[in-house]
Design an enzyme around this catalytic site. Sequence first.
Site, short mmCIF file in Angstrom:
data_model
loop_
_atom_site.label_atom_id
_atom_site.label_comp_id
_atom_site.label_asym_id
_atom_site.label_seq_id
_atom_site.Cartn_x
_atom_site.Cartn_y
_atom_site.Cartn_z
N VAL A 35 0.85 -1.19 0.00
CA VAL A 35 0.00 0.00 0.00
C VAL A 35 0.89 1.24 0.00
CG1 VAL A 35 -2.06 -1.00 1.00
CG2 VAL A 35 -0.23 -0.28 2.52
N GLU A 79 -2.96 -8.70 -1.40
CA GLU A 79 -3.81 -8.70 -0.21
C GLU A 79 -4.78 -7.54 -0.18
OE1 GLU A 79 -0.83 -8.96 2.84
OE2 GLU A 79 -0.61 -6.80 2.91
O1 0RQ Z 1 6.98 9.38 7.53
O2 0RQ Z 1 4.61 9.89 7.24
O3 0RQ Z 1 5.99 11.08 8.97
O4 0RQ Z 1 6.36 11.52 6.52
O5 0RQ Z 1 7.99 6.54 7.12
O6 0RQ Z 1 7.21 6.40 4.44
O7 0RQ Z 1 8.16 6.79 2.20
O8 0RQ Z 1 5.79 7.57 2.71
O9 0RQ Z 1 6.40 5.13 2.43
O10 0RQ Z 1 3.93 4.96 3.08
O11 0RQ Z 1 5.12 3.26 1.61
O12 0RQ Z 1 5.60 3.41 4.07
C1 0RQ Z 1 7.77 0.62 5.20
C2 0RQ Z 1 6.33 2.13 6.56
C3 0RQ Z 1 6.75 2.61 4.13
C4 0RQ Z 1 5.28 0.69 4.76
C5 0RQ Z 1 6.55 1.50 5.18
C6 0RQ Z 1 9.06 7.47 7.19
C7 0RQ Z 1 8.70 8.49 6.13
C8 0RQ Z 1 7.21 8.62 6.34
C9 0RQ Z 1 6.25 6.44 5.47
P1 0RQ Z 1 5.91 10.57 7.57
P2 0RQ Z 1 6.87 6.57 2.90
P3 0RQ Z 1 5.16 4.21 2.75
C10 0RQ Z 1 1.05 -4.55 2.23
C11 0RQ Z 1 2.43 -5.05 2.64
C12 0RQ Z 1 5.34 -2.93 6.03
C13 0RQ Z 1 4.09 -3.71 5.70
C14 0RQ Z 1 3.97 -4.08 4.27
C15 0RQ Z 1 5.00 -0.49 5.67
C16 0RQ Z 1 6.80 7.20 6.67
O13 0RQ Z 1 5.47 0.23 3.45
O14 0RQ Z 1 4.40 -0.35 6.71
O15 0RQ Z 1 4.85 -3.94 3.44
N1 0RQ Z 1 5.48 -1.70 5.27
N2 0RQ Z 1 2.81 -4.63 3.94
O16 0RQ Z 1 9.39 9.70 6.35
C17 0RQ Z 1 12.76 7.09 9.51
C18 0RQ Z 1 13.57 5.77 7.75
C19 0RQ Z 1 12.34 5.97 7.07
C20 0RQ Z 1 11.36 6.74 7.72
C21 0RQ Z 1 10.59 6.06 5.80
N3 0RQ Z 1 14.55 5.05 7.22
N4 0RQ Z 1 13.74 6.34 8.97
N5 0RQ Z 1 11.57 7.30 8.93
N6 0RQ Z 1 10.31 6.76 6.90
N7 0RQ Z 1 11.83 5.56 5.89
C22 0RQ Z 1 0.08 -4.00 3.28
C23 0RQ Z 1 -0.27 -4.88 4.44
O17 0RQ Z 1 0.44 -5.73 4.81
C24 0RQ Z 1 -1.52 -4.71 5.16
#
Ligand code: 0RQ
Length: 505
Positions: A270, A294
């Site tokens: 997502v 999913e």
């Molecule tokens: O923070 O919202 O405060 O700005 O994390 O990051 O780049 O917008 O990316 O929304 O795709 O989320 C891994 C969390 C990425 C998500 C993750 C901070 C960044 C931002 C969000 P802000 P982006 P996304 C299908 C499969 C695990 C579950 C999964 C996730 C916020 O993809 O939850 O894959 N994945 N499920 O600033 C500090 C870092 C960072 C960071 C990003 N290195 N250090 N903050 N951020 N990288 C769904 C289901 O399973 C249900």
Amino acid sequence: MAGRIGNQKFLDKVMSADDAAAFIEPGDSIGFSGFTGAGYPKEVPGALARRIKAATDRGEEFKVRVFTGASTAPELDGVLAETNNMAFRTPYQSDPSLRKVINNGTTDYCDIHLSHLSKMINLGYMGDIDVAVVEATLITEDGKVVPTSSVGMSRTYLARAKKIIIEVNEWQTEDLYGMHDIYYGIGQVPPNTPPIPITAPGDLIGEKAFTIDTDKVVAVVKTNDPDRNSPFKPLDDDSKKIAGYLLDLFDHEVRHGRMPANLFPLQSGVGNIANAVLAGLLDSKYENMTSYTEVIQDGMVNLIDAGKISVASATSFSLSPDAAHHMNENASDYRGKIILRPQDVSNHPEVIRRLGVISCNGMIEADIFGNVNSTHISGTRMMNGIGGSGDFTRSASLSIFVSPSTAKDGAISTIVPMVSHVDHTEHDVMVIITEYGVADLRGLSPRRRPEVIIDNCAHPDYRAALHEYYDRALKTNKAIHTPMDLDNAFSFHQRLRDTGTMMPS
Ligand code: 0RQ
């Protein structure tokens, strides 16, 4: 019979959410329906939160253990977290209030692969489920429960719970009836689990509704409330670039005969990048694609509308308000094209491997060897959870992780010497993509990976520091199968903690 409730036994149990919540006792383990903001009960959780507050105000203890399908919404995870009495939560979540109590130690969070939870419950690893609270579209005359916009874990909770509370939500269209495929064979425990007979994403192998023990139904609550449908952010340039690299990779695979011309079934995570990828596919040459994933997002619905995706299998919707409205108006047109299954089937490694699914998920950070952290900020702070990313990644025919190369305006490099938490090991991760390019790790030993990852994916501002680390690691040890400098493996994270940026001064 009264509208959506076609069975007298259920009609006899219609009551208010507050009366229904009175059936939930202190210490109960509650299995709620709901997955990525869809199909969760809307009113009983709030009534339960009020019940908990009233009890704790009187000085009584009232803690609950909360099981769901995946993330829900402020009306469920939010209100219960805010009581500070959610003792336990599993699996995936993404609620800000819940994140807070997980990270301050109030709530024990058990982050389990989404396909594993059902079997773990059925084997008795997670204790009893006392109450199931499940949202339904309608109850059939013969007492079957038709799910709403997600299936998630409901089959398991309804089967295991001692008491059942059903919310019948009139906001959900009755045309969802027929879109679900509830497979019961998988509900048995080893060694009696039959193969899952899915050989194509569109195969239907189960029932249209849940069969339950109607004697367990203690309450039925009528609601008329929308799902948590959040609008998507407009696509940014980095997401578009990442999507472009991914489509080039698909072209490359097809050209080399490693994938059919309509690709393998797609799984997509997502968020912003996932949406950009789906939008990119809309303008691509690919036709007659399928999806075994999913979550059905807006982009997936657009691909179906354009005739580019013929069938999509998932466990849940996760739509913007506009797309949810469109789905409610036109759900019958999608029957046979969208199939919602229990999450232990939508995410089952057996099926994912058989179909050769391409997985594509977001990440927090990757290291120079290809280990991926999807869940933790600087090793200790839980963001959301592993969700289905592990289910799909390990069994995919092509496993891909995507992320911008930096976070927080460049203060954080998402490529680091060593990940601060591992969700997906280097053995599972085949490709990493950032806005700078593609690191194709297939067939590369750990010693061949750092150059590819640093030079193709890291932000140019961090490349020198990453190379410097790796050069030192090569010199530090006699054994260099995986060259690691133990003294400095977390130097990027330490610098972030001490100075507010990973950037060397
Ligand atoms: O923070 O919202 O405060 O700005 O994390 O990051 O780049 O917008 O990316 O929304 O795709 O989320 C891994 C969390 C990425 C998500 C993750 C901070 C960044 C931002 C969000 P802000 P982006 P996304 C299908 C499969 C695990 C579950 C999964 C996730 C916020 O993809 O939850 O894959 N994945 N499920 O600033 C500090 C870092 C960072 C960071 C990003 N290195 N250090 N903050 N951020 N990288 C769904 C289901 O399973 C249900």
